[in-house]
Scaffold this motif. Sequence first.
Motif, PDB file in Angstrom:
ATOM      1  N   LEU A   1       0.826  -1.188   0.000  1.00  0.00           N
ATOM      2  CA  LEU A   1       0.000   0.000   0.000  1.00  0.00           C
ATOM      3  C   LEU A   1       0.867   1.247   0.000  1.00  0.00           C
ATOM      4  O   LEU A   1       1.761   1.378   0.797  1.00  0.00           O
ATOM      5  N   ARG A   2       0.568   2.175  -0.899  1.00  0.00           N
ATOM      6  CA  ARG A   2       1.083   3.526  -0.810  1.00  0.00           C
ATOM      7  C   ARG A   2      -0.096   4.437  -1.056  1.00  0.00           C
ATOM      8  O   ARG A   2      -0.906   4.179  -1.921  1.00  0.00           O
ATOM      9  N   ARG A   3      -0.229   5.477  -0.282  1.00  0.00           N
ATOM     10  CA  ARG A   3      -1.435   6.306  -0.356  1.00  0.00           C
ATOM     11  C   ARG A   3      -1.103   7.781  -0.527  1.00  0.00           C
ATOM     12  O   ARG A   3      -0.080   8.251  -0.094  1.00  0.00           O
TER      13      ARG A   3
ATOM     14  N   MET B   1      -3.489   2.842  -4.254  1.00  0.00           N
ATOM     15  CA  MET B   1      -2.117   2.348  -4.178  1.00  0.00           C
ATOM     16  C   MET B   1      -1.538   2.313  -5.584  1.00  0.00           C
ATOM     17  O   MET B   1      -2.265   2.323  -6.581  1.00  0.00           O
ATOM     18  N   GLY B   2      -0.225   2.307  -5.651  1.00  0.00           N
ATOM     19  CA  GLY B   2       0.422   2.185  -6.953  1.00  0.00           C
ATOM     20  C   GLY B   2       1.323   3.346  -7.298  1.00  0.00           C
ATOM     21  O   GLY B   2       1.822   3.434  -8.414  1.00  0.00           O
ATOM     22  N   GLY B   3       1.541   4.282  -6.375  1.00  0.00           N
ATOM     23  CA  GLY B   3       2.461   5.362  -6.653  1.00  0.00           C
ATOM     24  C   GLY B   3       1.783   6.700  -6.808  1.00  0.00           C
ATOM     25  O   GLY B   3       0.558   6.818  -6.753  1.00  0.00           O
TER      26      GLY B   3
ATOM     27  N   ALA C   1      -0.769   6.883  -9.879  1.00  0.00           N
ATOM     28  CA  ALA C   1      -1.682   5.757 -10.018  1.00  0.00           C
ATOM     29  C   ALA C   1      -2.634   5.607  -8.834  1.00  0.00           C
ATOM     30  O   ALA C   1      -3.820   5.327  -9.025  1.00  0.00           O
ATOM     31  N   GLY C   2      -2.147   5.776  -7.617  1.00  0.00           N
ATOM     32  CA  GLY C   2      -3.020   5.608  -6.455  1.00  0.00           C
ATOM     33  C   GLY C   2      -4.131   6.621  -6.429  1.00  0.00           C
ATOM     34  O   GLY C   2      -5.290   6.306  -6.142  1.00  0.00           O
ATOM     35  N   ASP C   3      -3.799   7.865  -6.740  1.00  0.00           N
ATOM     36  CA  ASP C   3      -4.801   8.919  -6.794  1.00  0.00           C
ATOM     37  C   ASP C   3      -5.855   8.614  -7.841  1.00  0.00           C
ATOM     38  O   ASP C   3      -7.059   8.777  -7.606  1.00  0.00           O
ATOM     39  N   ARG C   4      -5.420   8.166  -8.994  1.00  0.00           N
ATOM     40  CA  ARG C   4      -6.345   7.868 -10.088  1.00  0.00           C
ATOM     41  C   ARG C   4      -7.242   6.672  -9.747  1.00  0.00           C
ATOM     42  O   ARG C   4      -8.443   6.686 -10.019  1.00  0.00           O
ATOM     43  N   ALA C   5      -6.676   5.647  -9.137  1.00  0.00           N
ATOM     44  CA  ALA C   5      -7.457   4.446  -8.835  1.00  0.00           C
ATOM     45  C   ALA C   5      -8.573   4.738  -7.842  1.00  0.00           C
ATOM     46  O   ALA C   5      -9.720   4.312  -8.038  1.00  0.00           O
TER      47      ALA C   5
END
Length: 312
Positions: free
Chosen positions: A5-7, A92-94, A97-101
Motif C-alpha cells: 500500500l502507498r497512499r 495504491m500504486g504510486g 496511479a493511487g490517486d487515479r485508482a
Amino acid sequence: MSFNLRRFGAVFHTLWPSLRAESRSGNSKKRLKVTAPVPSLSAPDFEYVLETGFLTDMGCVRQRNEDAFTVLSPTNGPTPGRNLLALVADGMGGHRAGDRASRLAVETIGRVFLAATPPVDRRLAEAFQAANRAIYDEAADDAALSGMGTTATALVVSEGAAWLAHVGDSRLYRLHDERLEQLSEDDTLVEGMLKKGLLTPQEAKFHPERHVLARAMGTHARLEVMLAPVPLAPGDSYLLCTDGLHDLVDDEEIRLLLLQHGPQAACDALVALARQRGGYDNISVVAVQCGMPDLHTSDAPPTRDVVQQFHE
C-alpha cells in the motif's frame, strides 16, 4: 498476488436521486461476483433520519492524498434523510496511479449504483465490478498506471435496510448499544495468517507486512467482493475509514469518540488524534448516525445540498 500500500489525493462529492425500498431476509456475509446469488435482508419498519460527517486529511508525512470518499444522500424525494451511499477508497500504486485508482473507484461506483437495476444489493455488486474493470482496463492501457489499485468500502442504507460492500483494508464499524463492532474483514496477508492461527493478535498488529493486501480493486479482471447485510437500528452509528485512521486510533478510542460526539465532531476528533500520533498516512473518515426524527440534535443537518469537491 499481494500489493504494498502507498497512499496519497482525495475526492468528495454528493449527488443522489432517491432509492426505492427493498425487502430482504438473511444475515450471512458472502464474497461474490456480480453473477453470484445475492443474499437478502428484511427491511424493518421504523422512522429514522441519517446524519453524516466526513473528513479527509493528507496526514503529516505524505505529499499527496490518494484517499477518496463519497457521500451520496437525498435532499428531496418522498422520504428525504432515509437513503444514503457512503464510500471510502484508499489508492495504491504510486504518485499518479493511487490517486487515479481511488478517484475512479468512487466515481464509477456512484454512477453505476445509481443507474443499476434494483435490488440494492445487486446494484452494489454491479457497481463494484464495474469500478474494478474500469481501473483494470485503464492500467492496462497506460504503462504509467501499471499496478494501480484501491481499497473500497461502502455502506448503503435504503428505506430501513442496509448493506456493506468491501474489498481491501479500509473498514466499516458499527456502534450499537455502546458496543463497537468491525463489520468488514481486512483483506491482508497478515489477517489471513491470523485466521490460520499463525500469528497472535498482538503479533499481527505490529507485523511489518500488515499493510500488504491479499485483494484489491483493479488488480485483476474479476473481483471477489464482500457483500453483506448490515443491522440497522435507531441510535446506531457507523464509521467508514481508511487505514490511516485505524492504524493509529484503536477501537476503544473510536467507540468513545462516536459516543461523545455527533458525526462531524467525531470525524474531526478522530482525524486530529491520528495526526497527533504521527499521521504517517492519508486519513479519511465518514460517520453516519441513524437517529430518531424527534431526537435529531446532532451538529450537522440530516441531509446535505448537492456538492462536488475534488482535492488535488
